[in-house]
Design a protein around this motif. Structure first.
Motif, PDB file in Angstrom:
ATOM      1  N   ALA A  84      -5.276   7.661   3.290  1.00  0.00           N
ATOM      2  CA  ALA A  84      -5.362   7.821   1.822  1.00  0.00           C
ATOM      3  C   ALA A  84      -6.470   7.452   1.188  1.00  0.00           C
ATOM      4  N   MET A  85      -7.057   6.256   1.484  1.00  0.00           N
ATOM      5  CA  MET A  85      -8.405   5.935   0.849  1.00  0.00           C
ATOM      6  C   MET A  85      -9.385   6.882   0.882  1.00  0.00           C
ATOM      7  N   GLN A  86      -9.512   7.542   2.082  1.00  0.00           N
ATOM      8  CA  GLN A  86     -10.306   8.740   2.255  1.00  0.00           C
ATOM      9  C   GLN A  86     -10.088   9.943   1.336  1.00  0.00           C
ATOM     10  N   GLN A  87      -8.775  10.317   1.113  1.00  0.00           N
ATOM     11  CA  GLN A  87      -8.322  11.352   0.345  1.00  0.00           C
ATOM     12  C   GLN A  87      -8.313  10.882  -1.316  1.00  0.00           C
ATOM     13  N   ALA A 114       0.701  -1.178   0.035  1.00  0.00           N
ATOM     14  CA  ALA A 114      -0.009   0.038   0.000  1.00  0.00           C
ATOM     15  C   ALA A 114       0.844   1.165  -0.050  1.00  0.00           C
ATOM     16  N   TRP A 115       0.581   2.119  -0.874  1.00  0.00           N
ATOM     17  CA  TRP A 115       1.322   3.289  -0.855  1.00  0.00           C
ATOM     18  C   TRP A 115       0.592   4.688  -1.464  1.00  0.00           C
ATOM     19  N   GLN A 116       1.064   5.739  -1.158  1.00  0.00           N
ATOM     20  CA  GLN A 116       0.510   6.926  -1.472  1.00  0.00           C
ATOM     21  C   GLN A 116       0.450   7.358  -3.181  1.00  0.00           C
ATOM     22  N   PHE A 168      -5.095  -6.874   1.583  1.00  0.00           N
ATOM     23  CA  PHE A 168      -5.530  -5.333   1.317  1.00  0.00           C
ATOM     24  C   PHE A 168      -6.541  -4.920   2.300  1.00  0.00           C
ATOM     25  N   ALA A 169      -7.559  -5.785   2.307  1.00  0.00           N
ATOM     26  CA  ALA A 169      -8.801  -5.499   3.413  1.00  0.00           C
ATOM     27  C   ALA A 169      -8.044  -5.338   4.796  1.00  0.00           C
ATOM     28  N   TRP A 170      -7.085  -6.206   5.284  1.00  0.00           N
ATOM     29  CA  TRP A 170      -6.538  -6.001   6.550  1.00  0.00           C
ATOM     30  C   TRP A 170      -5.932  -4.564   6.708  1.00  0.00           C
ATOM     31  N   PHE A 171      -5.229  -4.188   5.521  1.00  0.00           N
ATOM     32  CA  PHE A 171      -4.771  -2.733   5.514  1.00  0.00           C
ATOM     33  C   PHE A 171      -5.752  -1.586   5.971  1.00  0.00           C
ATOM     34  N   LEU A 172      -6.691  -1.569   5.133  1.00  0.00           N
ATOM     35  CA  LEU A 172      -7.855  -0.796   5.244  1.00  0.00           C
ATOM     36  C   LEU A 172      -8.413  -0.905   6.493  1.00  0.00           C
ATOM     37  N   GLN A 173      -8.582  -1.915   7.298  1.00  0.00           N
ATOM     38  CA  GLN A 173      -8.848  -2.069   8.671  1.00  0.00           C
ATOM     39  C   GLN A 173      -8.064  -1.775   9.778  1.00  0.00           C
ATOM     40  N   PRO A 210     -11.622  -0.425  -2.698  1.00  0.00           N
ATOM     41  CA  PRO A 210     -11.936   0.643  -3.787  1.00  0.00           C
ATOM     42  C   PRO A 210     -11.157   0.409  -5.028  1.00  0.00           C
ATOM     43  N   ARG A 211     -11.924   0.408  -6.189  1.00  0.00           N
ATOM     44  CA  ARG A 211     -11.542   0.094  -7.243  1.00  0.00           C
ATOM     45  C   ARG A 211     -10.433   1.107  -7.959  1.00  0.00           C
ATOM     46  N   PHE A 212     -10.668   2.424  -7.328  1.00  0.00           N
ATOM     47  CA  PHE A 212      -9.606   3.439  -7.864  1.00  0.00           C
ATOM     48  C   PHE A 212      -8.185   3.227  -7.195  1.00  0.00           C
ATOM     49  N   ALA A 213      -8.160   2.391  -6.212  1.00  0.00           N
ATOM     50  CA  ALA A 213      -7.037   1.948  -5.780  1.00  0.00           C
ATOM     51  C   ALA A 213      -6.166   0.876  -6.383  1.00  0.00           C
ATOM     52  N   LEU A 214      -6.804   0.250  -7.454  1.00  0.00           N
ATOM     53  CA  LEU A 214      -6.086  -0.680  -7.958  1.00  0.00           C
ATOM     54  C   LEU A 214      -5.613  -0.415  -9.340  1.00  0.00           C
TER      55      LEU A 214
END
Length: 488
Positions: free
Chosen positions: A151-154, A85-87, A138-143, A207-211
């Motif tokens: 970063a997801m929120q933004q 996961a990165w910005q 990925f889900a673990w990262f988000l949780q 989120p699809r935008f993150a892939l």
């Protein structure tokens, strides 16, 4: 002026760069290991910044030795399923990567575990619902990672496998892409349509935008100057997951051809042709071998979490061997009557058992069991798992080749190779080419025909059918009874 391909092989243990000439012969090779970050819970992580630094240093050293080298292209191959996961705006990693071996996301899977969902996941992704694959990571990262949530929120988040992260950092953020041999191992890709699946993303709340964008395996992925080390940019023209790259290099292009790769884990992969079966095997994973110039090839695969990693455990944690080479003679000299079995479920058991909660154990030990028998049991456990996968292959593909094509570091262990030949009742051919993943991704980047495969040695079965049956029955007994009584 001679031109060269630079292959970057990003494995679980380290970064390797191989310079190959126009005949696909390696002329230079170097490796730097990176830290295996293991916490008290047994979670396994990698530092992405350390990996990036290692690539920089390796290329810098290459250019010192060959300052005028003419690089025509870059080809990448990588460990699969490891999640990063990165910005997006800066390329800065937001946390350590979760390594494919790590089982921490099993809590995510437990919450998703319903018959209808499992059926949809299997049918669509080709994969058994499991924390082994990237989606749950990925889900673990988000949780659990605050920086990832922010970063997801933004909408400034990239979630990807190691190939995507390597490409992103090598191109300084200009290219955020992946290809089917890696994308299919995330558990988020529809393997019939070769696109991210909306329903799978929804299940895992990804989120699809993150892939990354999914493109062909032999695409023009972007260009790199290795952060200014080169005076000009060089095209990146191939990406393949390491197991698929080895399959390519082993010339496994026809239905029924297969190979076994021994690395940190082990991949047993069978080519099933260019058509996706109507009914997917329920004990093995159906994946993409590659998509080249619009043409797709499918594979069935069984993955063993611990192969070379078992030897590292014997050396570093148990401290009963000084080096990996010790295991061969210890196993050969073990008591033939000892029936010790290692159940190597250090992060559960994958294919074809699918028992993520099972714990590792030595069973069947006696008072006379010594480190020789323990080492032999460790090596045997690898061969037993491979043999169980081959039994599934035979059910799927009756025209299965009679030989086992093997590659990877453990092929030098004569005991393991002979035992695998004996227990599977198959001839084993050991590739003369040591850098098969690097060669495979290099070949994928060109229109040349595959190289003629040669073998350094072969092993033939020399065990009687009665002995083979007794040994396999002992393994099956312990796997069955231990799974039934201790799978918690």
């Amino acid at each position: 002026m001679k031109s060269y391909t630079l292959a970057i092989d990003q494995s679980t243990q380290g970064t390797k760069i191989i310079l190959l000439d126009s005949n696909n012969c390696p002329v230079y090779k170097a490796i730097k290991k990176h830290t295996q970050i293991v916490n008290k819970q047994g979670w396994i992580s990698h530092n992405l910044v350390e990996i990036q630094t290692n690539i920089h240093d390796l290329v810098q050293d290459l250019l010192k030795k060959y300052p005028d080298v003419n690089l025509k292209n870059i080809a990448l191959t990588n460990q699969r399923e490891t999640a990063a996961a990165w910005q997006k705006s800066t390329g800065k990693p937001l946390c350590h990567a979760i390594v494919w071996q790590c089982n921490r996301a099993k809590t995510i899977i437990a919450k998703l575990d319903s018959p209808d969902l499992k059926k949809y996941v299997k049918k669509t992704s080709g994969l058994e619902l499991s924390p082994y694959f990237s989606a749950a990571k990925f889900a673990w990262f988000l949780q659990n990672e605050t920086a990832v949530k922010k970063a997801m929120q933004q909408q400034d988040l990239c979630l990807g496998t190691i190939d995507s992260w390597l490409l992103f950092t090598l191109t300084s953020g200009k290219s955020f892409k992946t290809e089917p041999s890696n994308a299919c191992r995330t558990q988020l890709m529809n393997i019939a349509q070769l696109t991210w699946d909306t329903k799978l993303c929804s299940y895992f709340k990804i989120p699809r935008f993150a892939l990354a964008e999914i493109t062909d395996s032999n695409s023009l992925f972007g260009e790199t100057d290795f952060w200014g080390l080169l005076s000009h940019k060089v095209p990146i023209t191939s990406i393949l997951g390491d197991s698929q790259a080895a399959l390519f290099a082993q010339n496994c292009f026809t239905k029924g051809s297969f190979k076994v790769t021994f690395g940190t884990g082990s991949s047993v992969m069978l080519n099933i042709g260019d058509k996706l079966p109507n009914v997917l095997d329920d004990k093995l994973n159906t994946s993409i071998a590659w998509k080249r110039s619009g043409k797709v090839n499918y594979v069935v695969e069984g993955n063993i979490n611990y192969a070379g990693a078992i030897i590292s455990w014997l050396q570093n944690e148990l401290q009963i061997i000084n080096s990996a080479s010790d295991t061969e003679q210890l196993a050969f000299s073990a008591n033939k009557d000892d029936k010790t079995v290692l159940i190597p479920a250090f992060s559960g058991l994958g294919a074809p058992y699918w028992k993520p909660n099972l714990k590792a154990a030595f069973v069947g030990m006696s008072r006379t069991t010594t480190k020789k028998e323990i080492v032999r049991a460790a090596l045997n456990s690898i061969a037993f798992q491979i043999n169980d996968i081959l039994h599934e292959f035979k059910k799927i593909c009756p025209q299965l080749e009679s030989e086992i094509h093997v590659d990877g570091g453990m092929v030098n262990n004569r005991y393991l190779m002979q035992f695998l030949s004996d227990i599977s009742n198959r001839k084993i051919d050991i590739s003369a080419i040591s850098e098969l993943s690097a060669l495979g991704t290099t070949l994928n980047s060109s229109s040349q025909l595959p190289v003629c495969q040669t073998y350094t040695s072969t092993y033939v079965p020399c065990m009687s059918q009665i002995e083979r049956t007794n040994i396999i029955n002992n393994w099956n007994y312990w796997i069955s009874s231990f799974s039934k009584n201790f799978n918690s």
